[in-house]
Design a protein around this motif. Structure first.
Motif, short mmCIF file in Angstrom:
data_model
loop_
_atom_site.label_atom_id
_atom_site.label_comp_id
_atom_site.label_asym_id
_atom_site.label_seq_id
_atom_site.Cartn_x
_atom_site.Cartn_y
_atom_site.Cartn_z
N LEU A 166 0.84 -1.21 0.00
CA LEU A 166 0.00 0.00 0.00
C LEU A 166 0.87 1.25 0.00
O LEU A 166 0.57 2.23 -0.71
N SER A 167 1.94 1.24 0.79
CA SER A 167 2.85 2.39 0.83
C SER A 167 3.49 2.62 -0.53
O SER A 167 3.65 3.76 -0.98
N GLN A 168 3.86 1.53 -1.19
CA GLN A 168 4.45 1.63 -2.53
C GLN A 168 3.47 2.26 -3.50
O GLN A 168 3.84 3.13 -4.30
N PHE A 169 2.22 1.84 -3.44
CA PHE A 169 1.19 2.39 -4.34
C PHE A 169 1.01 3.90 -4.11
O PHE A 169 0.97 4.69 -5.06
N LEU A 225 0.70 7.42 -6.75
CA LEU A 225 -0.06 8.64 -6.49
C LEU A 225 0.82 9.81 -6.06
O LEU A 225 0.33 10.94 -5.97
N ASN A 226 2.08 9.53 -5.77
CA ASN A 226 3.02 10.57 -5.31
C ASN A 226 2.49 11.28 -4.06
O ASN A 226 2.58 12.50 -3.93
N LYS A 227 1.91 10.49 -3.15
CA LYS A 227 1.35 11.06 -1.92
C LYS A 227 1.77 10.20 -0.74
O LYS A 227 1.87 8.97 -0.85
N SER A 228 1.96 10.84 0.39
CA SER A 228 2.17 10.09 1.62
C SER A 228 0.82 9.64 2.15
O SER A 228 -0.23 10.17 1.76
N PHE A 229 0.83 8.67 3.05
CA PHE A 229 -0.43 8.19 3.62
C PHE A 229 -1.17 9.29 4.37
O PHE A 229 -2.39 9.45 4.19
N PRO A 230 -0.50 10.09 5.23
CA PRO A 230 -1.23 11.16 5.93
C PRO A 230 -1.88 12.15 4.98
O PRO A 230 -3.02 12.60 5.21
N LEU A 231 -1.18 12.51 3.89
CA LEU A 231 -1.75 13.46 2.94
C LEU A 231 -2.97 12.85 2.25
O LEU A 231 -4.00 13.53 2.07
N TYR A 232 -2.88 11.58 1.88
CA TYR A 232 -3.98 10.91 1.19
C TYR A 232 -5.24 10.88 2.06
O TYR A 232 -6.35 11.19 1.59
#
Length: 373
Positions: free
Chosen positions: A301-304, A309-316
């Motif tokens: 998931l982190s790779q995706f 998406l060029n986004k970190s998980f917190p930003l997403y």
């Protein structure tokens, strides 16, 4: 009391006792949500009614005031069921509507408390048993009316039960189960008198432990998934450590970008699960939690998110929170800005304001003034 009656008393009383404990938990130790308070109230008044049934069945010489209290508690069972269903609704627009309407819950509770208090004051059970027989029928009718209102609130969820291509979310499953549980108890009391008075108490114990078993099995499955993810993560870490031990420098996920078709499918799954269960409303949501929901490894998931998406998980996740906040800002005037932030998953007012400004280039107040028109 014979062995048969002792066993009957044990199982019926155990359900009522656990009902009181669970009611106290939802009122005093849960997440302090309206739905928890209503569920706690529902369990409490049902347990009062069940306790009265148990002691009356095994000892018909109990005080009349105890019988009076047990019967009076039935007036609030349907009320708490109805407002629990409304407060725990999943749909965004429906949730906003429900929260505005659920502010009137106290009117319903106060109205019925006044009615039952007046009736109890002028017509005691000990001196007006025949009158109370008619009054109990009215209580069961009132209870059933609120069951019908609850069914109307759950109409979409009940339709999904008979639709193959749609699934209920976790909270919707609980709503439906509790609704049918209360309906089962009402049916047992209304029609159980033709068989045995203890049927209502036993039905509550049965419903209580069925729901407990459902919760236990769900937690067990969840633990198994977490353990599997944990083991896979450990293997992945070992492999990563071996790679890092080699002198050749490597990049994170080098040459392992997820192909476009697979990435689109994964994105659809993530968007669907986030929308259905509103995961972004949890301020403590972590990447492994979302990975477990969509049944993938956390590093995948982190790779995706990072590579595709060029986004970190917190930003997403914060983008989803801000979208929900925008709707509340434009559709609801009764919420304060701080309340909107908490409702959408932010754990502080400052974090909500700074994140909103970073993503939209507006403060929440300026955004509302500009687009409200």
């Amino acid at each position: 009391m014979g062995l048969e009656k002792q066993i009957l008393f044990f199982f019926s009383a155990l359900g009522a006792f656990n009902g009181f404990l669970l009611a106290a938990y939802f009122v005093f130790f849960s997440k302090k949500k309206n739905s928890d308070y209503f569920l706690g109230g529902l369990l409490f008044v049902i347990s009062v009614r069940i306790t009265k049934s148990i002691f009356l069945f095994f000892n018909d010489k109990i005080f009349d005031i105890f019988i009076q209290i047990g019967l009076s508690a039935c007036l609030l069972i349907g009320v708490f069921l109805y407002f629990y269903i409304k407060a725990s609704s999943d749909n965004d627009s429906k949730k906003i509507e429900n929260k505005n309407k659920s502010t009137y819950w106290w009117i319903h509770v106060l109205l019925w408390l006044i009615c039952i208090s007046i009736f109890n004051y002028f017509y005691s059970y000990s001196e007006n048993r025949l009158l109370w027989n008619y009054f109990v029928k009215m209580i069961y009718l009132q209870w059933f009316v609120y069951i019908l209102l609850s069914a109307w609130e759950l109409r979409n969820e009940l339709k999904k039960l008979f639709t193959k291509n749609t699934k209920l979310s976790e909270s919707q499953i609980w709503q439906v189960n509790i609704f049918f549980g209360v309906l089962c108890i009402w049916t047992a009391y209304v029609f159980g008198s033709y068989a045995s008075y203890i049927v209502g108490a036993l039905s509550f114990s049965f419903v209580f432990y069925i729901l407990g078993l459902f919760w236990f099995l769900k937690r067990s499955n969840s633990t198994e998934v977490k353990n599997k993810i944990s083991k896979d993560q450990q293997l992945h870490n070992l492999e990563s450590n071996k790679e890092k031990a080699t002198p050749k420098p490597i990049e994170k996920y080098a040459n392992k970008k997820i192909d476009e078709q697979e990435a689109n499918q994964l994105k659809t799954r993530i968007e669907r699960i986030i929308a259905e269960e509103e995961l972004f409303r949890d301020p403590n949501l972590k990447l492994p939690d979302l990975a477990e929901k969509i049944n993938v490894l956390p590093h995948y998931l982190s790779q995706f998110l990072n590579d595709n998406l060029n986004k970190s998980f917190p930003l997403y996740i914060n983008e989803h929170r801000i979208e929900a906040a925008k709707k509340l800002l434009l559709l609801n005037d009764s919420y304060t800005l701080e309340a909107i932030g908490y409702e959408c998953g932010f754990n502080s007012k400052s974090t909500f304001f700074s994140t909103f400004k970073k993503i939209t280039n507006y403060t929440p107040d300026s955004y509302k003034k500009k687009y409200k028109k």
